[in-house]
Design an enzyme around this catalytic site. Structure first.
Site, PDB file in Angstrom:
ATOM      1  N   SER A  42       0.681  -1.680  -0.189  1.00 15.98           N
ATOM      2  CA  SER A  42      -0.323  -0.202  -0.052  1.00 15.98           C
ATOM      3  C   SER A  42       0.545   1.493  -0.220  1.00 15.98           C
ATOM      4  CB  SER A  42      -1.325   0.236   1.550  1.00 15.98           C
ATOM      5  OG  SER A  42      -1.933   1.612   1.067  1.00 15.98           O
TER       6      SER A  42
ATOM      7  N   ASP B 158      -1.498   1.340  -3.776  1.00  9.30           N
ATOM      8  CA  ASP B 158      -2.332   0.611  -4.247  1.00  9.30           C
ATOM      9  C   ASP B 158      -3.122   0.946  -5.019  1.00  9.30           C
ATOM     10  OD1 ASP B 158      -2.861   0.410  -1.664  1.00  9.30           O
ATOM     11  OD2 ASP B 158      -3.399  -1.044  -1.547  1.00  9.30           O
TER      12      ASP B 158
ATOM     13  N   ASP C 232      -6.091   2.191  -3.703  1.00 11.80           N
ATOM     14  CA  ASP C 232      -7.414   1.772  -3.034  1.00 11.80           C
ATOM     15  C   ASP C 232      -8.060   2.231  -2.096  1.00 11.80           C
ATOM     16  OD1 ASP C 232      -6.053   1.684  -1.346  1.00 11.80           O
ATOM     17  OD2 ASP C 232      -7.047  -0.562  -0.202  1.00 11.80           O
TER      18      ASP C 232
END
Length: 454
Positions: free
Chosen positions: A99, A245, A247
C-alpha cells in the site's frame, strides 16, 4: 532465513521488509497455506509496481499450484482491481502490495471468493500457524495433481464494471489533476477515465515502486502539497490523489484545499441512497464526522456505527446488507462491489456529482462538511492503558457527557466529541476530535492532548 511471523502477519494482512523479514521462499509457503486454509481449487493473484512484487506473487502462485490449485495471474493491478477479479470470477485472491509503505516493504492482502476478507479471525491466524510449522521443513508434499498458472488481463473489464455503477452521461467537461504517486493509479486511471469529458492532468503516473517523488500516502498532508499546488496552477476543477495500491482516493477542491473523507463519505452515501430508492443502510466508523449519520438520515437511510478497520466494516456490511460504507481514512466500500473498498468508484462518484451541476467542488461539499474536526493526532506514550484511564477519570461523571468503549474511548457531549484509540503496533494513542465550531474543537483537542501527554 529466520522469519518472525509475529512481526509479519498483521491483523488484516501480511506486511514486512523484503528480504529482511520475508522473501520468495516464505511467499511460496504462504501460497500453500492459503490454498489449504481456504480449500480453494482456483485462485487469482495480482501485484503492484514494487520491485519485489512480481517475484513474490509468482512464488505464492507456485506454492498454491503445488497443492492442486489453478492460479489466474492478472499481473500489475490496483488492490480494488484484484477485488474485482475475486468477485467477478468468484475466486479466492491474493494481492501483493504494501500500500503506502516505503519501497523496502511488501505484503499480501488476501480474500476468499467474492472478495470476502481474510483477517485474523477469518483464516489469517490459521495461515500463519501453517507457515510457522513449515518454515524449517518446507510445506509437506501433496498428492494433488499440480494446478496450472495462467495469465489474464482484467483492466478493461474492471473499468467497465466501475463505470456501470455510476451515471456519468451528464458530466460536464472538467479539468482534473490526478496524483498517482508513482503507484497503481498510474496504471488504472487512464483506462477508467478514457472517453469521459475530462481534461486529465497526470502527476507521477510512471510506475515506480521506489516512490521517487513522495510517499504514496495521501493521508499525510505533506504528500498532498504537490497536488494542491498543481490544482491552483492549472485552475483545475479538482484534484485526486491515490495511495500506492490505488484502493484509497483523496480529493482536493478547486482552491487546492483538502476535502474531508467524511464529506466524501456523506456525498457518496447520499448518491448511493438515491440510486437505491432512498432506502438502505450506510456504515460509518466511529471517527467519521457527525455529518455522515446526519446526511444518511436526511436522505432516508439508516446509519450504522462501527469500529475502525476494514474487517469490521465489511463484516457489518455483510450482516446488515448495507449499500455503502466509509471511513475517515478514505476507504469506501460498496455493496455493488462485493462489499469491498474501491477508491476509484468513490472518485467516479465525485466526478459525477461535480460534473452534474455548475457550481464548484468547495460549494458542493460545503453541505456535507458541517463541523470543525482535528484530524487524527498521534502521541507517543509510555503506557496506553494508563493514559486512557486518566482520560476516563477526567470526563466520567461530567453532566451531559456520555462515554463508550466500542473502539478505544469515545466521549460525547452536546457540542463536541472525541475518540482516543491505542495503536495495535506502536506505543501511540490516536486522537480525533470534532465540535460544532472551531474554538470549541480546539479547546476540546488541547484539553485531551494535555492529559495524553501529561
Amino acid at each position: 532465513m529466520t522469519a518472525d511471523l509475529s512481526q509479519l502477519v498483521k491483523a488484516y494482512d501480511v506486511r514486512g521488509v523484503v528480504p529482511d523479514q520475508w522473501d520468495e521462499t516464505l511467499a511460496e509457503l504462504f501460497g500453500a497455506a492459503f490454498a489449504q486454509v481456504t480449500g480453494a481449487t482456483a485462485i487469482v493473484t495480482g501485484h503492484d509496481m514494487r520491485p519485489s512484487s512480481p517475484g513474490l506473487s509468482r512464488a505464492f502462485a507456485r506454492g498454491a499450484a503445488a497443492r492442486g490449485v489453478d492460479v489466474t495471474e492478472i499481473g500489475l493491478c490496483s488492490t480494488d482491481q484484484l477485488y474485482y477479479a475475486s468477485g467477478a470470477f468468484d475466486l479466492a485472491g491474493a494481492m501483493f502490495t504494501a500500500s503506502h509503505n516505503p519501497a523496502r516493504y511488501n505484503g499480501i492482502k488476501m480474500c476468499r471468493a467474492g472478495a470476502a476478507p481474510v483477517g485474523q479471525d477469518t483464516g489469517l491466524t490459521e495461515i500463519r500457524g501453517l507457515v510457522e510449522s513449515w518454515i524449517d521443513s518446507g510445506a509437506p508434499s501433496s498428492d494433488a495433481t499440480p494446478g496450472t498458472i495462467t495469465r489474464r488481463d482484467t483492466l478493461k473489464d474492471y473499468a467497465a464494471h466501475l463505470r456501470g455503477l455510476v451515471d456519468l452521461t451528464s458530466v460536464r467537461p472538467l479539468k482534473v489533476v490526478v496524483d498517482a504517486g508513482n503507484g497503481m493509479g498510474g496504471h488504472t486511471v487512464p483506462t477508467v477515465f478514457a472517453g469521459l469529458p475530462l481534461q486529465l492532468v497526470p502527476m507521477y503516473f510512471e510506475l515506480d515502486g521506489t516512490f521517487p517523488n513522495h510517499e504514496a500516502n495521501p493521508l499525510d498532508p505533506a504528500n498532498l502539497v504537490d497536488l494542491q499546488k498543481r490544482v491552483r496552477e492549472e485552475s483545475a476543477d479538482l484534484g485526486i490523489a491515490f495511495d500506492g495500491d490505488a484502493d484509497r482516493c483523496f480529493v482536493v477542491d478547486e482552491r487546492g484545499e483538502p476535502v474531508s473523507p467524511s464529506a466524501i463519505t456523506a456525498l457518496v452515501a447520499a448518491r448511493e441512497l438515491a440510486r437505491h430508492g432512498g432506502k438502505g443502510t450506510v456504515i460509518h466508523n466511529l471517527i467519521t464526522s457527525w455529518s455522515v449519520p446526519e446526511v444518511v438520515r436526511e436522505h432516508g437511510g439508516t446509519p450504522v456505527r462501527t469500529r475502525v478497520g476494514h474487517s469490521f466494516i465489511k463484516a457489518e456490511m455483510a450482516t446488515s446488507g448495507a449499500i455503502f460504507g466509509g471511513e475517515h481514512s478514505a476507504h469506501y466500500y460498496f455493496k455493488d462491489f462485493w462489499n469491498a473498498d474501491t477508491g476509484m468508484l468513490a472518485a467516479l462518484h465525485v466526478l459525477a456529482a461535480l460534473g452534474g451541476q455548475e457550481g464548484t467542488l468547495s460549494a458542493l461539499v460545503a453541505q456535507y462538511d458541517r463541523y470543525a474536526g482535528s484530524g487524527e493526532i498521534n502521541s507517543t506514550v509510555d503506557d496506553q492503558a494508563a493514559r486512557l484511564a486518566a482520560i476516563r477519570a477526567a470526563y466520567e461523571g461530567r453532566e451531559g457527557v456520555i462515554l463508550d468503549e466500542l473502539d478505544g474511548l469515545t466521549v460525547t457531549a452536546a457540542d463536541w466529541w472525541f475518540n482516543v484509540r491505542p495503536s495495535n503496533t506502536e506505543p501511540l494513542l490516536r486522537l480525533n476530535a470534532e465540535a460544532r465550531d472551531e474554538p470549541t474543537m480546539a479547546r476540546t483537542r488541547d484539553e485531551v492532548l494535555a492529559i495524553i501527554r501529561g
